[in-house]
Design a protein around this motif. Structure first.
Motif, PDB file in Angstrom:
ATOM      1  N   PHE A 104      -6.334   0.121   7.215  1.00 20.75           N
ATOM      2  CA  PHE A 104      -5.267   0.172   6.386  1.00 20.75           C
ATOM      3  C   PHE A 104      -5.440   0.192   4.765  1.00 20.75           C
ATOM      4  O   PHE A 104      -6.732  -0.607   4.480  1.00 20.75           O
ATOM      5  N   VAL A 105      -4.703   0.863   4.145  1.00 19.59           N
ATOM      6  CA  VAL A 105      -4.899   1.080   2.643  1.00 19.59           C
ATOM      7  C   VAL A 105      -3.737   0.566   1.897  1.00 19.59           C
ATOM      8  O   VAL A 105      -2.495   1.023   2.376  1.00 19.59           O
ATOM      9  N   GLU A 106      -3.935  -0.689   1.409  1.00 20.69           N
ATOM     10  CA  GLU A 106      -2.552  -1.528   0.885  1.00 20.69           C
ATOM     11  C   GLU A 106      -3.131  -2.374  -0.214  1.00 20.69           C
ATOM     12  O   GLU A 106      -4.332  -2.864  -0.318  1.00 20.69           O
ATOM     13  N   THR A 107      -2.291  -2.247  -1.319  1.00 20.50           N
ATOM     14  CA  THR A 107      -2.509  -2.866  -2.581  1.00 20.50           C
ATOM     15  C   THR A 107      -1.973  -4.308  -2.806  1.00 20.50           C
ATOM     16  O   THR A 107      -2.430  -5.072  -3.089  1.00 20.50           O
ATOM     17  N   SER A 108      -0.771  -4.495  -1.780  1.00 19.20           N
ATOM     18  CA  SER A 108      -0.148  -5.769  -1.962  1.00 19.20           C
ATOM     19  C   SER A 108      -0.480  -6.771  -0.914  1.00 19.20           C
ATOM     20  O   SER A 108      -0.603  -6.690   0.057  1.00 19.20           O
ATOM     21  N   PRO A 109      -0.940  -7.855  -1.722  1.00 17.13           N
ATOM     22  CA  PRO A 109      -1.561  -9.060  -1.022  1.00 17.13           C
ATOM     23  C   PRO A 109      -0.557  -9.680   0.048  1.00 17.13           C
ATOM     24  O   PRO A 109      -0.541  -9.960   1.308  1.00 17.13           O
ATOM     25  N   THR A 110       0.899  -9.461  -0.507  1.00 13.54           N
ATOM     26  CA  THR A 110       1.864 -10.055   0.604  1.00 13.54           C
ATOM     27  C   THR A 110       2.276  -9.251   1.585  1.00 13.54           C
ATOM     28  O   THR A 110       2.160  -9.772   2.775  1.00 13.54           O
ATOM     29  N   MET A 111       2.069  -7.947   1.583  1.00 14.93           N
ATOM     30  CA  MET A 111       2.144  -7.092   2.615  1.00 14.93           C
ATOM     31  C   MET A 111       0.762  -7.065   3.448  1.00 14.93           C
ATOM     32  O   MET A 111       0.743  -7.252   4.814  1.00 14.93           O
ATOM     33  N   ARG A 112      -0.317  -7.184   2.929  1.00 16.71           N
ATOM     34  CA  ARG A 112      -1.538  -7.465   3.661  1.00 16.71           C
ATOM     35  C   ARG A 112      -1.389  -8.691   4.746  1.00 16.71           C
ATOM     36  O   ARG A 112      -1.756  -8.551   5.856  1.00 16.71           O
ATOM     37  N   ALA A 123       1.007   8.386   7.488  1.00 13.18           N
ATOM     38  CA  ALA A 123       1.721   7.526   6.601  1.00 13.18           C
ATOM     39  C   ALA A 123       3.231   7.758   6.521  1.00 13.18           C
ATOM     40  O   ALA A 123       3.581   8.885   6.527  1.00 13.18           O
ATOM     41  N   ASN A 124       4.051   6.409   6.693  1.00 13.22           N
ATOM     42  CA  ASN A 124       5.302   6.606   6.762  1.00 13.22           C
ATOM     43  C   ASN A 124       6.121   5.984   5.296  1.00 13.22           C
ATOM     44  O   ASN A 124       5.738   4.773   5.166  1.00 13.22           O
ATOM     45  N   GLU A 125       7.010   6.593   4.777  1.00  9.54           N
ATOM     46  CA  GLU A 125       7.365   6.235   3.532  1.00  9.54           C
ATOM     47  C   GLU A 125       6.279   5.708   2.276  1.00  9.54           C
ATOM     48  O   GLU A 125       6.547   4.275   2.033  1.00  9.54           O
ATOM     49  N   PHE A 126       5.300   6.294   2.400  1.00  6.50           N
ATOM     50  CA  PHE A 126       4.051   5.982   1.468  1.00  6.50           C
ATOM     51  C   PHE A 126       4.374   6.750   0.188  1.00  6.50           C
ATOM     52  O   PHE A 126       4.297   6.063  -1.060  1.00  6.50           O
ATOM     53  N   LEU A 127       4.341   8.039   0.295  1.00 13.95           N
ATOM     54  CA  LEU A 127       4.376   8.960  -0.745  1.00 13.95           C
ATOM     55  C   LEU A 127       5.580   8.660  -2.030  1.00 13.95           C
ATOM     56  O   LEU A 127       5.329   8.815  -2.925  1.00 13.95           O
ATOM     57  N   PRO A 169      -2.157   4.389   5.111  1.00 15.44           N
ATOM     58  CA  PRO A 169      -1.760   4.188   3.762  1.00 15.44           C
ATOM     59  C   PRO A 169      -0.313   3.447   3.783  1.00 15.44           C
ATOM     60  O   PRO A 169       0.465   4.139   4.358  1.00 15.44           O
ATOM     61  N   GLY A 170      -0.137   2.317   3.086  1.00 15.18           N
ATOM     62  CA  GLY A 170       1.013   1.669   2.958  1.00 15.18           C
ATOM     63  C   GLY A 170       1.634   1.268   4.319  1.00 15.18           C
ATOM     64  O   GLY A 170       2.820   1.750   4.724  1.00 15.18           O
ATOM     65  N   PRO A 171       1.003   0.426   4.839  1.00 14.63           N
ATOM     66  CA  PRO A 171       1.351  -0.162   6.493  1.00 14.63           C
ATOM     67  C   PRO A 171       2.668  -1.020   6.381  1.00 14.63           C
ATOM     68  O   PRO A 171       3.104  -1.454   7.506  1.00 14.63           O
ATOM     69  N   GLY A 172       3.270  -1.326   5.528  1.00 10.06           N
ATOM     70  CA  GLY A 172       4.451  -2.344   5.316  1.00 10.06           C
ATOM     71  C   GLY A 172       4.149  -3.421   6.155  1.00 10.06           C
ATOM     72  O   GLY A 172       3.103  -4.094   5.884  1.00 10.06           O
ATOM     73  N   ARG A 173       4.770  -3.881   7.164  1.00 13.10           N
ATOM     74  CA  ARG A 173       4.773  -5.097   7.837  1.00 13.10           C
ATOM     75  C   ARG A 173       3.726  -4.879   9.123  1.00 13.10           C
ATOM     76  O   ARG A 173       3.351  -5.833   9.998  1.00 13.10           O
ATOM     77  N   THR A 202      15.256  -0.446   4.483  1.00 17.01           N
ATOM     78  CA  THR A 202      14.658  -0.510   5.814  1.00 17.01           C
ATOM     79  C   THR A 202      13.831   0.806   6.180  1.00 17.01           C
ATOM     80  O   THR A 202      14.228   1.775   5.494  1.00 17.01           O
ATOM     81  N   THR A 203      12.747   0.901   7.210  1.00 15.45           N
ATOM     82  CA  THR A 203      12.352   1.987   7.368  1.00 15.45           C
ATOM     83  C   THR A 203      12.365   2.277   9.163  1.00 15.45           C
ATOM     84  O   THR A 203      12.770   1.432   9.945  1.00 15.45           O
ATOM     85  N   ALA A 204      12.009   3.446   9.380  1.00 12.24           N
ATOM     86  CA  ALA A 204      12.164   3.875  10.516  1.00 12.24           C
ATOM     87  C   ALA A 204      11.683   2.967  11.686  1.00 12.24           C
ATOM     88  O   ALA A 204      12.186   2.579  12.670  1.00 12.24           O
ATOM     89  N   PRO A 205      10.222   2.468  11.259  1.00 12.80           N
ATOM     90  CA  PRO A 205       9.613   1.723  12.307  1.00 12.80           C
ATOM     91  C   PRO A 205      10.234   0.391  12.597  1.00 12.80           C
ATOM     92  O   PRO A 205      10.057  -0.503  13.561  1.00 12.80           O
ATOM     93  N   GLU A 206      10.981  -0.097  11.324  1.00 10.42           N
ATOM     94  CA  GLU A 206      11.686  -1.425  11.462  1.00 10.42           C
ATOM     95  C   GLU A 206      12.965  -1.281  12.144  1.00 10.42           C
ATOM     96  O   GLU A 206      13.693  -2.156  12.636  1.00 10.42           O
ATOM     97  N   TYR A 262       6.381  -5.038  -7.928  1.00 14.53           N
ATOM     98  CA  TYR A 262       7.687  -5.254  -6.724  1.00 14.53           C
ATOM     99  C   TYR A 262       6.889  -5.589  -5.496  1.00 14.53           C
ATOM    100  O   TYR A 262       7.367  -6.453  -4.921  1.00 14.53           O
ATOM    101  N   TYR A 263       5.980  -4.677  -4.940  1.00  9.89           N
ATOM    102  CA  TYR A 263       5.510  -4.788  -3.711  1.00  9.89           C
ATOM    103  C   TYR A 263       4.699  -5.874  -3.699  1.00  9.89           C
ATOM    104  O   TYR A 263       4.293  -6.553  -2.455  1.00  9.89           O
ATOM    105  N   ALA A 264       3.743  -6.523  -4.742  1.00 13.02           N
ATOM    106  CA  ALA A 264       2.896  -7.698  -4.693  1.00 13.02           C
ATOM    107  C   ALA A 264       3.658  -8.731  -4.586  1.00 13.02           C
ATOM    108  O   ALA A 264       3.090  -9.908  -4.229  1.00 13.02           O
ATOM    109  N   ALA A 287       7.096   6.210  -2.768  1.00  7.21           N
ATOM    110  CA  ALA A 287       6.583   5.345  -3.699  1.00  7.21           C
ATOM    111  C   ALA A 287       5.886   5.303  -4.778  1.00  7.21           C
ATOM    112  O   ALA A 287       5.536   4.476  -5.783  1.00  7.21           O
ATOM    113  N   LEU A 288       4.974   6.392  -4.956  1.00 11.84           N
ATOM    114  CA  LEU A 288       3.873   6.830  -5.744  1.00 11.84           C
ATOM    115  C   LEU A 288       4.605   7.235  -7.046  1.00 11.84           C
ATOM    116  O   LEU A 288       5.783   7.880  -7.075  1.00 11.84           O
ATOM    117  N   PRO A 289       4.020   7.091  -8.323  1.00 11.31           N
ATOM    118  CA  PRO A 289       4.542   7.455  -9.469  1.00 11.31           C
ATOM    119  C   PRO A 289       4.861   8.909  -9.843  1.00 11.31           C
ATOM    120  O   PRO A 289       3.848   9.495  -9.571  1.00 11.31           O
TER     121      PRO A 289
END
Ligand code: SAH
Length: 354
Positions: free
Chosen positions: A114-122, A151-155, A88-92, A53-57, A34-36, A157-159
């Motif tokens: 930044f800790v981010e796994t998604s290339p799109t978000m990076r 970390a905002n809305e990072f945890l 971690p998980g910095p979104g935009r 959407t999230t608070a910073p947005e 999804y995030y990638a 999304a974890l499994p």
């Protein structure tokens, strides 16, 4: 019905040959895809507005309050010259941009990690925060300097893992196939040993949810704080006292979606158990400063005065600012469900607002 996606086809085949998979594996694979494959953040439910959407947005004021908090705790820690901003998980990248913009006005200009796994978000983050350095996991962030971690809305999304009390004892809730469709099923293996003794006698049908990946992230953050000093803010939707029941949900186009339909095409989240997160942080060696409702915390940091100042400077935006303030702070909106957990590292003072 539309054709199943390549991910759904692969999961169905895997389950058909190997048997049911854990909910954690399902959630990890679905969210990684999804995030990638997209930027899911958006405000507009009708247009190409994303799924949530999230608070910073919602408003720059959110990141600004985070920046004020970081600058204050850093100044009271004696303004150490080298400090790392870790997110971690910095979104935009919106939160980092807004928080660091304010922090710099107070003389705090940290290295950004930044800790981010998604290339799109990076790539989205690179546009808003030039000079940031990326890592695949928290463990890769360099050590030897205090961290200011947000970390905002990072945890959420974890499994997660779920255990259910059946007539035959505790079983893991897995993802299997029912009439060819992905669906939750109870695992075969007895899982009583995985349930704490004081909870084992709970009534049939009770569901316990844990998030081992979130606890592990908290321990990792806490260890860093204990070793190198610093402070952390962990913000998410969740509950402050342990509770039972499933909180797994999927969001697509700003609406609820079946979590087992179209894996990887909707955002899968679960509420964060802040009591468990605080326990993990203490276990890792950090000091738990407090866990506060988001609305109260933002008000303690001065968001109302900031909204007024912005409205005076931009009268055309006054109505929007008022609406954003309400959305972030009102108890029936994000104010109460969202919590702010603050941690302090060795030799660092308590952050404000708790
Ligand atoms: N903090 C941002 C975005 C929240 S969305 C905001 O408040 O707007 C979740 C973010 O976490 C996305 O950037 C997503 O790509 C990232 N993410 C999800 N799972 C991750 C994982 N396992 N490791 C690192 N980042 C992850």
């Amino acid at each position: 019905m539309s054709q199943p996606s390549p991910l759904e086809t692969r999961l169905r085949r895997l389950i058909a040959t190997m048997g049911a998979i854990s909910l954690a594996q399902y959630m990890a694979e679905a969210n990684a895809h999804y995030y990638a494959s997209r930027d899911p953040l958006g405000l507009n439910p009708d247009g190409p507005g994303g799924d949530f959407t999230t608070a910073p947005e919602i408003s720059q004021m959110f990141g600004e309050m985070v920046g004020v908090w970081l600058a204050d705790v850093w100044a009271r820690a004696g303004s150490p010259a080298r400090v790392l901003y870790v997110e971690p998980g910095p979104g935009r990248g919106t939160l980092a941009r807004d928080a660091l913009g304010v922090a710099r006005r107070f003389g705090l200009d940290p290295e950004v990690h930044f800790v981010e796994t998604s290339p799109t978000m990076r790539s989205a983050q690179a546009r808003l925060v030039p000079g940031a350095v990326w890592h695949d996991s928290l463990a890769d962030v360099p050590t030897g300097a205090p961290i200011l971690l947000v970390a905002n809305e990072f945890l959420d999304a974890l499994p997660i893992r779920q255990l259910v009390k059946t007539p035959r004892g505790w079983r893991e809730r897995m993802v299997g196939l029912i009439e060819g469709q992905l669906a939750p099923v109870a695992g075969e293996r007895p899982m009583d040993a995985a349930v704490p003794a004081r909870l084992r006698g709970l009534a049939e049908g009770t569901l316990l949810e844990t998030c081992p990946a979130a606890s592990a992230a908290m321990v990792e953050i806490a260890r860093r704080l204990a070793e190198d000093g610093g402070a952390a803010l962990v913000i998410d939707y969740g509950y402050a006292e342990h509770r039972t029941g499933s909180t797994l949900q999927a969001l697509k186009g700003h609406a609820r979606h079946d979590p087992f339909a179209e894996p990887g095409e909707a955002d899968l989240t679960a509420l964060v158990d802040f009591a468990a997160m605080a326990e993990a942080a203490s276990h890792g060696g950090a000091r738990v400063v407090g866990c506060q409702q988001q609305g109260r915390w933002l008000k303690a940091l001065g968001i109302e005065a900031r909204a007024q100042a912005l409205a005076r400077a931009h009268p055309d935006r006054a109505e929007d600012l008022h609406a954003a303030l309400a959305r972030l702070c009102q108890p029936e909106q994000m104010g109460e469900l969202f919590k702010v957990l603050a941690l302090a590292g060795t030799g660092w003072p308590d952050g404000a607002g708790f």
